[in-house]
Design a protein around this motif. Structure first.
Motif, mmCIF file in Angstrom:
data_model
loop_
_atom_site.group_PDB
_atom_site.id
_atom_site.type_symbol
_atom_site.label_atom_id
_atom_site.label_comp_id
_atom_site.label_asym_id
_atom_site.label_seq_id
_atom_site.Cartn_x
_atom_site.Cartn_y
_atom_site.Cartn_z
ATOM 1 N N ALA A 17 0.824 -1.217 0.000
ATOM 2 C CA ALA A 17 0.000 0.000 0.000
ATOM 3 C C ALA A 17 0.855 1.263 0.000
ATOM 4 O O ALA A 17 0.449 2.303 0.532
ATOM 5 C CB ALA A 17 -0.928 -0.011 1.210
ATOM 6 N N THR A 18 2.037 1.207 -0.605
ATOM 7 C CA THR A 18 2.923 2.375 -0.593
ATOM 8 C C THR A 18 2.304 3.579 -1.311
ATOM 9 O O THR A 18 2.641 4.726 -1.008
ATOM 10 C CB THR A 18 4.289 2.042 -1.223
ATOM 11 N N ALA A 19 1.400 3.323 -2.255
ATOM 12 C CA ALA A 19 0.748 4.431 -2.968
ATOM 13 C C ALA A 19 -0.060 5.314 -2.025
ATOM 14 O O ALA A 19 -0.308 6.491 -2.331
ATOM 15 C CB ALA A 19 -0.155 3.886 -4.071
ATOM 16 N N ASP A 20 -0.451 4.770 -0.877
ATOM 17 C CA ASP A 20 -1.276 5.534 0.062
ATOM 18 C C ASP A 20 -0.459 6.425 0.989
ATOM 19 O O ASP A 20 -1.039 7.158 1.804
ATOM 20 C CB ASP A 20 -2.153 4.585 0.883
ATOM 21 N N ILE A 21 0.868 6.388 0.881
ATOM 22 C CA ILE A 21 1.690 7.317 1.673
ATOM 23 C C ILE A 21 2.659 8.099 0.797
ATOM 24 O O ILE A 21 3.518 8.813 1.321
ATOM 25 C CB ILE A 21 2.475 6.574 2.783
ATOM 26 N N ASN A 22 2.541 7.970 -0.541
ATOM 27 C CA ASN A 22 3.526 8.631 -1.394
ATOM 28 C C ASN A 22 3.346 10.142 -1.480
ATOM 29 O O ASN A 22 4.135 10.838 -2.121
ATOM 30 C CB ASN A 22 3.561 8.014 -2.802
ATOM 31 N N ASP A 23 2.310 10.663 -0.829
ATOM 32 C CA ASP A 23 2.135 12.113 -0.753
ATOM 33 C C ASP A 23 2.826 12.709 0.471
ATOM 34 O O ASP A 23 2.860 13.943 0.629
ATOM 35 C CB ASP A 23 0.638 12.455 -0.699
ATOM 36 N N ILE A 24 3.370 11.871 1.355
ATOM 37 C CA ILE A 24 4.031 12.341 2.570
ATOM 38 C C ILE A 24 5.517 12.556 2.280
ATOM 39 O O ILE A 24 6.182 11.681 1.729
ATOM 40 C CB ILE A 24 3.871 11.321 3.720
ATOM 41 N N LEU A 25 6.030 13.711 2.660
ATOM 42 C CA LEU A 25 7.450 13.999 2.472
ATOM 43 C C LEU A 25 8.249 13.336 3.588
ATOM 44 O O LEU A 25 7.998 13.577 4.771
ATOM 45 C CB LEU A 25 7.696 15.505 2.485
#
Length: 395
Positions: free
Chosen positions: A215-223
Motif C-alpha cells: 500500500a505504498t501508494a497511500d503514503i507517497n504524498d508524505i514527504l
C-alpha cells in the motif's frame, strides 16, 4: 543541561538544532505533511515535543501532539485526534484563535455529547452515548466547518506505524489498507489541507509496515524528512554542555577522540551514554580526562550498558516472528565478527531459513530501527560501535 537517557529530552535538557526545526517548518510551509524518518533514539520524539512546547517558533500553527501507540481501530484513531485537538491542556496555546473558531463550529460541537464552551472549547467523549458516531466523518466535518483565522492545525502523530500494525493484527490487512486510504483522503482534500498538516513519526519504519500491505501508494504524498545525526561541531557542543554540568573539563582533541574513534555515530543518545560513564568514572577517579580515561569509560559503558541497551534485544521479538528472529540474531552475530559483511553473505543465511522473500524487508527494518547501516552498495555493518561491542558481549 542534565543527562536525559531514559526519557524524552525536553526543556533545558533538549539540545536544540535550529536548522532542523527550520527545515521542518519550511517543508510544512511548502504544503507537505511530513514523516520524520530516522533510526530509533536519534531524537524524533524530542523534536516534535520541542515544536509542541514552543509554538512561538511560528505563529501560523496550532500545535497538537498525540501518541496513538495503543490504538487498534480507525474509529478510535480519529476520536483520539479530535480529543487531542480539543484537549484542555492546549488552552494556553492559540486561545484567541480557538475562541473565534468556537463560535463558528458550535454547530459541529453540538453533534457530540458533553460539550463545554466557556471561553474555550473542551470535549468530553462519552463512550456509551457515542457508540453510533462515525468519528472519521466527524473529523472531516470538523475540518469542513472550523475556521482558525488563517492558522493551521499541526497534528503530530507519534507511533503512527505501530497503529497500522495493530489494526492489521486485530482487524486484518484490508482494515489497515482502508485506514491508510482514510488518512490519505484527508491529506489530499484541498479544503482540509489548508487547515491541517501532519507530522508522523514512530519507533518502527512506516515504509516497511506499508510495504508489507502493498500500500505504498497511500503514503507517497508524505514527504520523508530524514533526521540526520549531529555534526562534529554539534556533538562537541553537546558533550561540553553535559560535562560542564558536572564540572568536568576535557580538551577538544580528547572529545574528538571520544566522538570519532569511540562513538562514530553521533546521535544524542550515545553521546549521553558516554558522558554518563565519564561522569561516573570521574567521581571515582578525579583525574585528567585524556584518551586513556576515555578508553576506560568506554569499557565501563559496554560492561554496564545492559539497562540502557537491552531494549535493542527486546525490541526484536516485538517486530519479528520466531523464524525471522532466529535469522536476525544470526545476521547480527555474524556482523559482530567483522567490520562489515557483503549482503550476499547475509542473504545466504536467509536462504537457510527459507526467508529469501522477506530478507530485504528485514534489512530495511534493522536499518530503520538503528541496528545496521548500508555503508556501501550491498555492504552492511552495525550503525554503532557501542551496539556492536555490547551485542558481541551478549551473544
Amino acid at each position: 543541561m542534565k543527562l536525559s537517557i531514559g526519557k524524552t529530552a525536553t526543556g533545558d535538557d533538549f539540545f536544540l538544532r535550529n536548522d532542523i526545526v527550520a527545515e521542518i517548518y519550511e517543508a510544512l510551509d511548502e504544503g507537505n505533511s511530513i514523516l520524520l524518518s530516522a533510526p530509533r533514539r536519534v531524537g524524533n520524539t524530542s523534536i516534535i515535543h520541542y515544536i509542541k512546547d514552543n509554538p512561538s517558533t511560528t505563529e501560523e500553527y496550532y500545535c497538537v501532539y498525540v501518541d496513538t501507540e495503543d490504538v487498534s481501530d480507525s474509529q478510535t484513531f480519529f476520536k483520539v485526534l479530535l480529543k487531542a485537538i480539543f484537549d484542555v491542556e492546549n488552552k494556553s496555546r492559540y486561545q484567541k484563535s480557538l475562541e473565534k473558531a468556537g463560535k463558528k463550529i458550535k454547530g459541529f460541537l453540538s453533534s457530540i455529547d458533553n460539550i463545554d464552551i466557556s471561553g474555550f472549547i473542551s470535549v468530553d467523549f462519552n463512550e456509551k452515548t457515542n457508540e453510533s458516531i462515525d468519528y472519521f466523518e466527524q473529523f472531516k466535518d470538523f475540518l469542513e466547518k472550523v475556521d482558525l483565522d488563517s492558522r493551521k492545525i499541526l497534528l503530530m502523530v507519534d507511533e503512527f506505524p505501530v497503529t497500522i500494525e495493530h489494526i492489521k493484527d486485530e482487524q486484518g490487512e484490508q482494515a489497515a489498507k482502508n485506514f491508510l486510504k482514510q488518512n490519505r483522503a484527508i491529506r489530499q482534500n484541498d479544503k482540509y489541507n489548508q487547515k491541517i498538516k501532519f507530522i508522523y513519526t514512530g519507533s518502527i519504519g512506516l515504509l516497511s509496515v506499508v510495504k508489507k500491505l502493498d500500500a505504498t501508494a497511500d503514503i507517497n504524498d508524505i514527504l520523508s524528512y530524514k533526521l540526520r545525526p549531529l555534526s562534529l561541531t554539534e556533538a562537541i557542543e553537546l558533550a561540553q554542555k553535559l560535562l560542564s554540568t558536572y564540572r568536568i573539563q576535557a580538551k577538544r582533541e580528547v572529545l574528538e577522540y571520544l566522538l570519532l574513534q569511540k562513538i562514530e555515530w553521533l546521535i544524542p543518545f550515545h553521546i549521553q551514554l558516554s558522558i554518563k560513564e565519564i561522569r561516573d568514572l570521574y567521581r571515582l577517579e578525579a583525574k585528567e580526562v585524556n584518551e586513556a580515561f576515555i578508553d576506560q569509560a568506554f569499557k565501563e559503558l559496554i560492561l554496564n550498558g545492559d539497562i540502557y541497551l537491552d531494549h535493542y534485544r527486546g525490541r526484536l521479538s516485538k517486530v519479528f516472528n520466531r523464524n525471522e528472529l532466529t535469522l536476525v540474531h544470526e545476521i547480527l552475530k555474524q556482523l559482530t565478527k567483522a567490520q562489515s559483511a557483503e549482503e550476499a553473505e547475509l542473504y545466504d543465511l536467509a536462504v537457510k531459513h527459507n526467508l529469501e522473500n522477506s530478507f530485504k524487508n528485514i534489512l530495511n527494518i534493522l536499518e530503520y530501527d538503528g541496528y545496521l547501516v548500508e555503508v556501501e552498495v550491498q555492504k552492511w555493518r552495525f550503525y554503532s560501535p557501542i551496539l556492536k561491542q555490547w551485542w558481541s558481549k551478549n551473544v
